[in-house]
Design a protein around this motif. Structure first.
Motif, PDB file in Angstrom:
ATOM      1  N   ASN A   1       1.665  25.795  -5.628  1.00 15.76           N
ATOM      2  CA  ASN A   1       2.184  26.586  -4.511  1.00 15.76           C
ATOM      3  C   ASN A   1       3.262  27.565  -4.979  1.00 15.76           C
ATOM      4  O   ASN A   1       3.322  28.709  -4.501  1.00 15.76           O
ATOM      5  CB  ASN A   1       2.754  25.671  -3.428  1.00 15.76           C
ATOM      6  N   ILE A   2       4.122  27.096  -5.892  1.00 15.25           N
ATOM      7  CA  ILE A   2       5.163  27.974  -6.430  1.00 15.25           C
ATOM      8  C   ILE A   2       4.536  29.204  -7.084  1.00 15.25           C
ATOM      9  O   ILE A   2       4.948  30.348  -6.825  1.00 15.25           O
ATOM     10  CB  ILE A   2       6.026  27.223  -7.467  1.00 15.25           C
ATOM     11  N   GLU A   3       3.551  28.981  -7.931  1.00 13.89           N
ATOM     12  CA  GLU A   3       2.901  30.088  -8.626  1.00 13.89           C
ATOM     13  C   GLU A   3       2.223  31.038  -7.639  1.00 13.89           C
ATOM     14  O   GLU A   3       2.288  32.261  -7.793  1.00 13.89           O
ATOM     15  CB  GLU A   3       1.881  29.546  -9.632  1.00 13.89           C
ATOM     16  N   TRP A   4       1.576  30.469  -6.613  1.00 16.24           N
ATOM     17  CA  TRP A   4       0.888  31.304  -5.621  1.00 16.24           C
ATOM     18  C   TRP A   4       1.887  32.144  -4.834  1.00 16.24           C
ATOM     19  O   TRP A   4       1.681  33.344  -4.612  1.00 16.24           O
ATOM     20  CB  TRP A   4       0.090  30.407  -4.674  1.00 16.24           C
ATOM     21  N   ILE A   5       2.970  31.516  -4.394  1.00 20.29           N
ATOM     22  CA  ILE A   5       3.979  32.224  -3.609  1.00 20.29           C
ATOM     23  C   ILE A   5       4.620  33.335  -4.433  1.00 20.29           C
ATOM     24  O   ILE A   5       4.784  34.474  -3.951  1.00 20.29           O
ATOM     25  CB  ILE A   5       5.050  31.232  -3.100  1.00 20.29           C
ATOM     26  N   GLU A   6       4.992  33.043  -5.673  1.00 18.57           N
ATOM     27  CA  GLU A   6       5.626  34.051  -6.519  1.00 18.57           C
ATOM     28  C   GLU A   6       4.682  35.218  -6.781  1.00 18.57           C
ATOM     29  O   GLU A   6       5.107  36.383  -6.770  1.00 18.57           O
ATOM     30  CB  GLU A   6       6.091  33.417  -7.831  1.00 18.57           C
ATOM     31  N   GLU A   7       3.409  34.920  -7.018  1.00 20.90           N
ATOM     32  CA  GLU A   7       2.429  35.981  -7.252  1.00 20.90           C
ATOM     33  C   GLU A   7       2.306  36.886  -6.020  1.00 20.90           C
ATOM     34  O   GLU A   7       2.243  38.127  -6.141  1.00 20.90           O
ATOM     35  CB  GLU A   7       1.066  35.366  -7.588  1.00 20.90           C
ATOM     36  N   HIS A   8       2.300  36.306  -4.841  1.00 21.52           N
ATOM     37  CA  HIS A   8       2.153  37.113  -3.628  1.00 21.52           C
ATOM     38  C   HIS A   8       3.457  37.819  -3.246  1.00 21.52           C
ATOM     39  O   HIS A   8       3.406  38.884  -2.612  1.00 21.52           O
ATOM     40  CB  HIS A   8       1.627  36.243  -2.481  1.00 21.52           C
ATOM     41  N   TYR A   9       4.591  37.277  -3.648  1.00 18.54           N
ATOM     42  CA  TYR A   9       5.843  38.023  -3.504  1.00 18.54           C
ATOM     43  C   TYR A   9       5.795  39.265  -4.389  1.00 18.54           C
ATOM     44  O   TYR A   9       6.242  40.347  -3.980  1.00 18.54           O
ATOM     45  CB  TYR A   9       7.033  37.149  -3.896  1.00 18.54           C
ATOM     46  N   ARG A  10       5.274  39.108  -5.606  1.00 17.75           N
ATOM     47  CA  ARG A  10       5.141  40.253  -6.506  1.00 17.75           C
ATOM     48  C   ARG A  10       4.228  41.325  -5.899  1.00 17.75           C
ATOM     49  O   ARG A  10       4.513  42.520  -5.984  1.00 17.75           O
ATOM     50  CB  ARG A  10       4.606  39.808  -7.870  1.00 17.75           C
ATOM     51  N   ILE A  11       3.141  40.867  -5.281  1.00 20.07           N
ATOM     52  CA  ILE A  11       2.206  41.805  -4.657  1.00 20.07           C
ATOM     53  C   ILE A  11       2.885  42.563  -3.515  1.00 20.07           C
ATOM     54  O   ILE A  11       2.781  43.792  -3.411  1.00 20.07           O
ATOM     55  CB  ILE A  11       0.961  41.060  -4.135  1.00 20.07           C
TER      56      ILE A  11
ATOM     57  N   ALA B   1       0.832  -1.212   0.000  1.00 16.36           N
ATOM     58  CA  ALA B   1       0.000   0.000   0.000  1.00 16.36           C
ATOM     59  C   ALA B   1       0.863   1.257   0.000  1.00 16.36           C
ATOM     60  O   ALA B   1       0.533   2.250  -0.656  1.00 16.36           O
ATOM     61  CB  ALA B   1      -0.924  -0.009   1.213  1.00 16.36           C
ATOM     62  N   ASN B   2       1.974   1.219   0.724  1.00 17.65           N
ATOM     63  CA  ASN B   2       2.854   2.384   0.801  1.00 17.65           C
ATOM     64  C   ASN B   2       3.549   2.690  -0.519  1.00 17.65           C
ATOM     65  O   ASN B   2       4.035   3.802  -0.730  1.00 17.65           O
ATOM     66  CB  ASN B   2       3.914   2.187   1.885  1.00 17.65           C
ATOM     67  N   ALA B   3       3.606   1.700  -1.392  1.00 19.86           N
ATOM     68  CA  ALA B   3       4.221   1.923  -2.706  1.00 19.86           C
ATOM     69  C   ALA B   3       3.393   2.872  -3.557  1.00 19.86           C
ATOM     70  O   ALA B   3       3.902   3.513  -4.475  1.00 19.86           O
ATOM     71  CB  ALA B   3       4.409   0.596  -3.433  1.00 19.86           C
ATOM     72  N   PHE B   4       2.116   2.972  -3.248  1.00 21.78           N
ATOM     73  CA  PHE B   4       1.222   3.841  -4.006  1.00 21.78           C
ATOM     74  C   PHE B   4       1.049   5.164  -3.261  1.00 21.78           C
ATOM     75  O   PHE B   4       0.332   5.239  -2.268  1.00 21.78           O
ATOM     76  CB  PHE B   4      -0.136   3.163  -4.224  1.00 21.78           C
ATOM     77  N   MET B   5       1.736   6.177  -3.738  1.00 25.38           N
ATOM     78  CA  MET B   5       1.667   7.508  -3.137  1.00 25.38           C
ATOM     79  C   MET B   5       1.140   8.499  -4.169  1.00 25.38           C
ATOM     80  O   MET B   5       1.524   8.435  -5.339  1.00 25.38           O
ATOM     81  CB  MET B   5       3.054   7.961  -2.662  1.00 25.38           C
ATOM     82  N   PRO B   6       0.269   9.403  -3.758  1.00 24.46           N
ATOM     83  CA  PRO B   6      -0.246  10.399  -4.705  1.00 24.46           C
ATOM     84  C   PRO B   6       0.858  11.334  -5.159  1.00 24.46           C
ATOM     85  O   PRO B   6       1.765  11.671  -4.385  1.00 24.46           O
ATOM     86  CB  PRO B   6      -1.303  11.142  -3.886  1.00 24.46           C
ATOM     87  N   SER B   7       0.813  11.762  -6.401  1.00 21.94           N
ATOM     88  CA  SER B   7       1.798  12.717  -6.914  1.00 21.94           C
ATOM     89  C   SER B   7       1.528  14.092  -6.316  1.00 21.94           C
ATOM     90  O   SER B   7       0.408  14.592  -6.347  1.00 21.94           O
ATOM     91  CB  SER B   7       1.726  12.775  -8.444  1.00 21.94           C
ATOM     92  N   LEU B   8       2.583  14.679  -5.772  1.00 23.67           N
ATOM     93  CA  LEU B   8       2.453  15.993  -5.140  1.00 23.67           C
ATOM     94  C   LEU B   8       3.115  17.096  -5.962  1.00 23.67           C
ATOM     95  O   LEU B   8       3.110  18.256  -5.553  1.00 23.67           O
ATOM     96  CB  LEU B   8       3.079  15.961  -3.749  1.00 23.67           C
ATOM     97  N   GLU B   9       3.689  16.715  -7.126  1.00 22.91           N
ATOM     98  CA  GLU B   9       4.380  17.708  -7.945  1.00 22.91           C
ATOM     99  C   GLU B   9       3.438  18.812  -8.424  1.00 22.91           C
ATOM    100  O   GLU B   9       3.791  19.995  -8.400  1.00 22.91           O
ATOM    101  CB  GLU B   9       5.045  17.050  -9.159  1.00 22.91           C
ATOM    102  N   ASP B  10       2.217  18.428  -8.844  1.00 21.24           N
ATOM    103  CA  ASP B  10       1.258  19.434  -9.329  1.00 21.24           C
ATOM    104  C   ASP B  10       0.872  20.401  -8.212  1.00 21.24           C
ATOM    105  O   ASP B  10       0.770  21.612  -8.434  1.00 21.24           O
ATOM    106  CB  ASP B  10       0.008  18.755  -9.900  1.00 21.24           C
ATOM    107  N   GLU B  11       0.645  19.846  -7.027  1.00 20.43           N
ATOM    108  CA  GLU B  11       0.307  20.692  -5.875  1.00 20.43           C
ATOM    109  C   GLU B  11       1.446  21.655  -5.564  1.00 20.43           C
ATOM    110  O   GLU B  11       1.216  22.835  -5.269  1.00 20.43           O
ATOM    111  CB  GLU B  11       0.015  19.819  -4.660  1.00 20.43           C
ATOM    112  N   PHE B  12       2.683  21.148  -5.659  1.00 21.43           N
ATOM    113  CA  PHE B  12       3.834  21.999  -5.365  1.00 21.43           C
ATOM    114  C   PHE B  12       3.974  23.101  -6.404  1.00 21.43           C
ATOM    115  O   PHE B  12       4.298  24.247  -6.069  1.00 21.43           O
ATOM    116  CB  PHE B  12       5.113  21.159  -5.320  1.00 21.43           C
ATOM    117  N   ARG B  13       3.722  22.761  -7.666  1.00 17.97           N
ATOM    118  CA  ARG B  13       3.789  23.765  -8.733  1.00 17.97           C
ATOM    119  C   ARG B  13       2.756  24.871  -8.512  1.00 17.97           C
ATOM    120  O   ARG B  13       3.029  26.055  -8.748  1.00 17.97           O
ATOM    121  CB  ARG B  13       3.565  23.100 -10.093  1.00 17.97           C
TER     122      ARG B  13
END
Length: 320
Positions: A152-162, A138-150
């Protein structure tokens, strides 16, 4: 929340499958195998592998220690106490504490048995392997978190710009927006969540390097610390000075260029030119002007650090 649901689902499925297989194999105390399966579900592959190894070692030690001890001292409460006095320091010394509780549970089966037989020992070892094995699948099956992280990157960069854009505006208006602190607080929370996500991505990867994710978010956290220092200067500007308009334009330029792929090389060159330009301007005419220009220079230094953090990260990630 999605990640929690994933763990709960895997715990439920693993426990059910372990119990079914245990009953099919005719194992005594098959429910214990189900419980071990639940305890062995982890949120990353690397952590699951480490915990599984530690539980196997601890349970194996616990089973054979029980056999030896109960054969010598008999099946008594005192013997069980001696077992705990020996097992707990061993698991602590070997740093396999995660397996201590399952080992104790398996030991109680041997303790209450009418006689210690080979089939009983095999039964306990199979319970351990069944629970850990099913959880391992069961532990071999982990959800992909790369999309979630991407995201977050866009959100953080946008708010740094703000935030940086608001600093540019404040240099002209000599005021601070009332919602700026709320934005800062939200960014700090998202940075913390993104760091957790980044380390989960790294710990879910065995065969490829994923250090970019942790390096990136640590870079943004370091920049965030610099941003908080930059905001403090606005509390100490005594009077407006002509350099503030120039600095405002540069600050806005920095805000517009906050992107994952920006190497900050041109911005740093522009900052050096700005520092030279400031040096060539006339000397301050009053103490208040001197103090404001000194604060503005410190703001410029902090902005340089903000850009250098990203520049160093870009060079480092490129070399890897």
């Amino acid at each position: 929340m999605k990640y929690i649901y994933n763990l709960a689902f895997k715990m439920a499925i693993s426990a059910t499958v372990a119990l079914i297989i245990g009953n099919i194999l005719g194992l005594q105390y098959a429910t214990v195998g189900a419980v071990i399966a639940i305890l062995s579900i982890q949120d990353t592959r690397k952590k699951a592998l480490i915990v599984s190894y530690r539980r196997i070692v601890a349970c194996t030690i616990g089973v054979f220690l029980s056999v030896i001890l109960y054969k010598v001292a008999g099946n008594s409460s005192i013997a069980f106490g001696i077992f705990l006095l020996i097992l707990i320091p061993i698991t602590s010394k070997l740093r396999i504490q995660e397996g201590m509780v399952p080992a104790v549970v398996l030991s109680t089966h041997i303790l209450v048995a009418e006689s210690i037989t080979l089939s009983l020992i095999i039964n306990e070892l199979l319970l351990m392997l069944l629970g850990i094995g099913i959880a391992g699948v069961a532990n071999a099956f982990m959800p992909s978190l790369e999309d979630e992280f991407r995201e977050n990157i866009e959100w953080i960069e946008e708010h740094y710009r703000i935030i940086i854009s608001k600093m540019s505006k404040s240099l002209i208006t000599h005021t601070v927006d009332i919602d700026e602190q709320k934005i800062i607080d939200k960014v700090e929370i998202r940075l913390h969540e993104s760091k957790e996500t980044a380390y989960k991505i790294v710990n879910n990867s065995f065969f490829r390097s994923s250090s970019y994710y942790t390096d990136y978010i640590n870079m943004r956290i370091n920049q965030f610390d610099t941003i908080k220092r930059m905001r403090l200067h606005f509390e100490r500007f005594n009077i407006p000075v002509e350099q503030m308009n120039i600095m405002s334009d540069f600050t806005l330029c920095v805000a517009e260029n906050i992107r994952e792929v920006n190497d900050c090389k041109d911005l740093l060159h522009e900052l050096d030119s700005l520092r030279i330009q400031f040096k060539e301007m006339h000397l301050p005419k009053s103490r208040e002007e001197f103090e404001s220009r000194a604060q503005l220079l410190q703001f410029l230094n902090d902005m340089e650090e903000f850009l250098l953090i990203k520049r160093n990260f870009f060079i480092s990630s490129k070399n890897h």
